[in-house]
Design a protein around this motif. Structure first.
Motif, mmCIF file in Angstrom:
data_model
loop_
_atom_site.group_PDB
_atom_site.id
_atom_site.type_symbol
_atom_site.label_atom_id
_atom_site.label_comp_id
_atom_site.label_asym_id
_atom_site.label_seq_id
_atom_site.Cartn_x
_atom_site.Cartn_y
_atom_site.Cartn_z
ATOM 1 N N ILE A 145 0.841 -1.205 0.000
ATOM 2 C CA ILE A 145 0.000 0.000 0.000
ATOM 3 C C ILE A 145 0.879 1.260 0.000
ATOM 4 O O ILE A 145 0.820 2.081 -0.911
ATOM 5 C CB ILE A 145 -0.952 0.023 1.220
ATOM 6 C CG1 ILE A 145 -1.893 -1.184 1.175
ATOM 7 C CG2 ILE A 145 -1.748 1.326 1.268
ATOM 8 C CD1 ILE A 145 -2.735 -1.365 2.412
ATOM 9 N N GLY A 146 1.711 1.395 1.043
ATOM 10 C CA GLY A 146 2.502 2.612 1.219
ATOM 11 C C GLY A 146 3.454 2.887 0.075
ATOM 12 O O GLY A 146 3.606 4.038 -0.353
ATOM 13 N N GLU A 147 4.104 1.830 -0.448
ATOM 14 C CA GLU A 147 5.085 2.067 -1.510
ATOM 15 C C GLU A 147 4.416 2.558 -2.789
ATOM 16 O O GLU A 147 4.996 3.331 -3.550
ATOM 17 C CB GLU A 147 5.924 0.829 -1.797
ATOM 18 C CG GLU A 147 5.168 -0.397 -2.274
ATOM 19 C CD GLU A 147 4.897 -1.368 -1.150
ATOM 20 O OE1 GLU A 147 4.091 -1.017 -0.263
ATOM 21 O OE2 GLU A 147 5.470 -2.469 -1.154
ATOM 22 N N TYR A 148 3.154 2.147 -3.031
ATOM 23 C CA TYR A 148 2.453 2.605 -4.228
ATOM 24 C C TYR A 148 1.944 4.039 -4.062
ATOM 25 O O TYR A 148 1.916 4.815 -5.031
ATOM 26 C CB TYR A 148 1.295 1.672 -4.556
ATOM 27 C CG TYR A 148 1.708 0.234 -4.813
ATOM 28 C CD1 TYR A 148 2.858 -0.059 -5.543
ATOM 29 C CD2 TYR A 148 0.949 -0.837 -4.330
ATOM 30 C CE1 TYR A 148 3.242 -1.378 -5.786
ATOM 31 C CE2 TYR A 148 1.320 -2.163 -4.573
ATOM 32 C CZ TYR A 148 2.474 -2.425 -5.292
ATOM 33 O OH TYR A 148 2.843 -3.721 -5.531
ATOM 34 N N MET A 149 1.529 4.399 -2.851
ATOM 35 C CA MET A 149 1.155 5.785 -2.589
ATOM 36 C C MET A 149 2.362 6.696 -2.802
ATOM 37 O O MET A 149 2.273 7.750 -3.439
ATOM 38 C CB MET A 149 0.632 5.926 -1.154
ATOM 39 C CG MET A 149 -0.662 5.181 -0.874
ATOM 40 S SD MET A 149 -1.058 5.119 0.902
ATOM 41 C CE MET A 149 -1.259 6.868 1.267
ATOM 42 N N CYS A 150 3.492 6.271 -2.255
ATOM 43 C CA CYS A 150 4.744 7.007 -2.420
ATOM 44 C C CYS A 150 5.078 7.168 -3.897
ATOM 45 O O CYS A 150 5.445 8.254 -4.350
ATOM 46 C CB CYS A 150 5.860 6.264 -1.685
ATOM 47 S SG CYS A 150 7.536 6.883 -1.963
ATOM 48 N N ALA A 151 4.940 6.091 -4.663
ATOM 49 C CA ALA A 151 5.305 6.113 -6.076
ATOM 50 C C ALA A 151 4.483 7.135 -6.853
ATOM 51 O O ALA A 151 5.024 7.926 -7.637
ATOM 52 C CB ALA A 151 5.125 4.723 -6.679
ATOM 53 N N LYS A 152 3.171 7.117 -6.642
ATOM 54 C CA LYS A 152 2.336 8.051 -7.385
ATOM 55 C C LYS A 152 2.673 9.504 -7.027
ATOM 56 O O LYS A 152 2.852 10.351 -7.908
ATOM 57 C CB LYS A 152 0.850 7.796 -7.113
ATOM 58 C CG LYS A 152 -0.011 8.796 -7.893
ATOM 59 C CD LYS A 152 -1.465 8.816 -7.531
ATOM 60 C CE LYS A 152 -2.156 9.959 -8.304
ATOM 61 N NZ LYS A 152 -3.595 10.053 -8.023
ATOM 62 N N ASN A 153 2.763 9.796 -5.743
ATOM 63 C CA ASN A 153 3.023 11.167 -5.318
ATOM 64 C C ASN A 153 4.385 11.650 -5.803
ATOM 65 O O ASN A 153 4.542 12.807 -6.194
ATOM 66 C CB ASN A 153 2.933 11.262 -3.793
ATOM 67 C CG ASN A 153 1.538 10.969 -3.277
ATOM 68 O OD1 ASN A 153 0.554 11.144 -3.986
ATOM 69 N ND2 ASN A 153 1.451 10.504 -2.035
ATOM 70 N N LEU A 154 5.361 10.760 -5.780
ATOM 71 C CA LEU A 154 6.702 11.118 -6.229
ATOM 72 C C LEU A 154 6.710 11.421 -7.722
ATOM 73 O O LEU A 154 7.351 12.380 -8.171
ATOM 74 C CB LEU A 154 7.642 9.968 -5.880
ATOM 75 C CG LEU A 154 9.127 10.128 -6.155
ATOM 76 C CD1 LEU A 154 9.933 9.362 -5.125
ATOM 77 C CD2 LEU A 154 9.471 9.628 -7.550
ATOM 78 N N LEU A 155 6.010 10.618 -8.503
ATOM 79 C CA LEU A 155 5.955 10.861 -9.948
ATOM 80 C C LEU A 155 5.274 12.183 -10.268
ATOM 81 O O LEU A 155 5.729 12.925 -11.154
ATOM 82 C CB LEU A 155 5.234 9.692 -10.632
ATOM 83 C CG LEU A 155 6.079 8.433 -10.821
ATOM 84 C CD1 LEU A 155 5.194 7.222 -11.108
ATOM 85 C CD2 LEU A 155 7.097 8.625 -11.952
ATOM 86 N N ILE A 156 4.197 12.501 -9.550
ATOM 87 C CA ILE A 156 3.536 13.796 -9.770
ATOM 88 C C ILE A 156 4.484 14.937 -9.393
ATOM 89 O O ILE A 156 4.567 15.954 -10.094
ATOM 90 C CB ILE A 156 2.228 13.890 -8.958
ATOM 91 C CG1 ILE A 156 1.245 12.799 -9.394
ATOM 92 C CG2 ILE A 156 1.592 15.264 -9.125
ATOM 93 C CD1 ILE A 156 0.881 12.834 -10.852
#
Length: 446
Positions: A154-165
């Motif tokens: 869960i957390g790593e995917y939230m991190c991934a999206k926010n980082l890409l934006i």
């Protein structure tokens, strides 16, 4: 983390002073001159520039330090290559959720603008974020690296999206407001192992692994669809439904976000060190949910591969060749700068294994270039020893050895520094070359 949980670092050290480049930056530039470098990649520290994390308060000594370093490099015609974020987050922002908080995209954009305003008139090469996978997976999923958030799957995917934006916002700020000053370029640095299938039956799972790790961040930027890889979306959505989640654990991008992400890099920075074997393993058990359960593969390395000081890094130069050609094939041959590649030791000046590693991996890169891979630059990791995350100072990556017991953090060239200097000078890989390591001189003709 290193103060509150010192046992998380192998040698119980911390990075409070580390190489002390704040005070030793002129010696650092002298080392660049000794090697004859054309460019040097370094990162800015967000909290050093904005102590609160926000642009309401600038730390002028921090701003000035980087001005000093940039000007000292340019004095000797060495191009600065700046990484905006190499995992240095202001503590106040972490207390607000860090990379799990979607507002961080705007916080990062504000920080990027401050950096561009202060250094964009002299710096032509920019990288937004270093190794997002290695930030998000251990930091927000498995929890063994800072900020030690355990939220598997869960957390790593939230991190991934926010980082890409965040990356895309910084890219467009530079593109619209600052690029004209130096005609500069801006990209992102992604880490990539090569995953070799154990057998023909494992070809598909090897491809899935590459897409989950490297493609998770490359696909939204360098592919035609500007989104996470389709297989990643499909697998995580299916697993999420089976596990009782009301929606996929992989966050979705909006249409506007996809538009911002697509093409938001002038080059791909590639950090590559090693290779793994992967197989489909029906008997393996994983935490549910988790990144590894979503993939469903098991990785390992062969005993016959040469070992190094880091248990995860074995010497497999043909993997470098394969990953470069795979990137060319998958993403329409993007412009690549190798932003990290190197070998760790336990210290000492006679590092023949690092010399052999650099020659073999640079050779593999040249073979990929012969195949048409569009590689325009190479940077060895690293100029000098550093605080190596959970390994502390036990593991050494530097061409120069740093004495961390010395008040001046004395830097001494290893054998690899002499060999690398000769590679830079001659643009050849002469495996018979044996340097005279008694004296390192400055190459004024670089």
């Amino acid at each position: 983390m290193t103060h509150n949980y010192p046992s998380t670092i192998e040698d119980l050290t911390n990075g409070d002073v580390a190489d002390d480049s704040y005070n030793q930056y002129k010696r650092d530039v002298e080392m660049m001159r000794e090697l004859g470098l054309q460019f040097y990649r370094f990162s800015l520290s967000w909290p050093r520039i904005l102590p609160t994390g926000f642009p309401n308060k600038l730390n002028e000594p921090g701003i000035q330090y980087y001005n000093n370093l940039i000007d000292e490099m340019l004095k000797y015609n060495i191009e600065p290559m700046i990484t905006l974020y190499h995992w240095d987050l202001p503590q106040r922002l972490q207390e607000l959720g860090g990379w799990a908080n979607p507002h961080i995209a705007d916080w990062f954009a504000d920080y990027a603008r401050v950096a561009f305003e202060n250094y964009g008139d002299r710096v032509k090469y920019w990288i937004t974020i270093n190794e997002p996978y290695d930030l998000c997976a251990p930091g927000y999923g498995d929890g063994f690296a800072a900020p030690m958030v355990v939220s598997k799957g869960i957390g790593e995917y939230m991190c991934a999206k926010n980082l890409l934006i965040a990356h895309s916002k910084a890219y467009h700020i530079y593109d619209k407001e600052f690029r004209y000053k130096t005609k500069g370029i801006i990209g992102i640095s992604l880490s990539a192992k090569w995953h070799e299938p154990e057998s023909e039956d494992d070809t598909e799972i090897a491809d899935h692994m590459r897409q989950f790790q490297f493609g998770q961040f490359a696909h939204p930027i360098f592919s035609e669809n500007g989104d996470f890889p389709p297989i990643m979306k499909e697998k995580i959505a299916t697993k999420s439904a089976e596990q009782g989640f009301s929606r996929s654990r992989l966050p979705e991008f909006t249409a506007d976000e996809i538009k911002l992400l697509k093409g938001s890099a002038d080059f791909l920075g590639l950090n590559h060190y090693t290779t793994q074997i992967i197989r489909q393993d029906a008997s393996a058990t994983y935490d549910v949910p988790s990144f590894w359960d979503d993939i469903g593969g098991t990785t390992y390395q062969l005993d016959e591969w040469e070992s190094t000081a880091s248990p995860w890094l074995k010497v497999v130069p043909w993997g470098f060749y394969k990953i470069l050609n795979k990137i060319k094939e998958t993403y329409d041959n993007p412009t690549i700068i190798i932003t990290e590649n190197g070998l760790p030791t336990f210290g000492g000046l006679d590092d023949d294994n690092r010399v052999a590693y650099l020659r073999s991996y640079i050779g593999a890169m040249l073979d990929a270039m012969d195949d048409g891979c569009n590689i325009i630059g190479y940077a060895a990791w690293s100029l000098m020893d550093n605080f190596e995350w959970i390994y502390g100072y036990r593991v050494r990556f530097g061409l120069y050895e740093v004495d961390h017991t010395s008040p001046n953090r004395t830097r001494t060239p290893r054998k690899s520094a002499f060999v690398y200097k000769e590679i830079v000078r001659t643009r050849t890989l002469d495996t018979s070359y044996e340097p005279d390591t008694n004296l390192m001189t400055i190459d004024e003709g670089h």
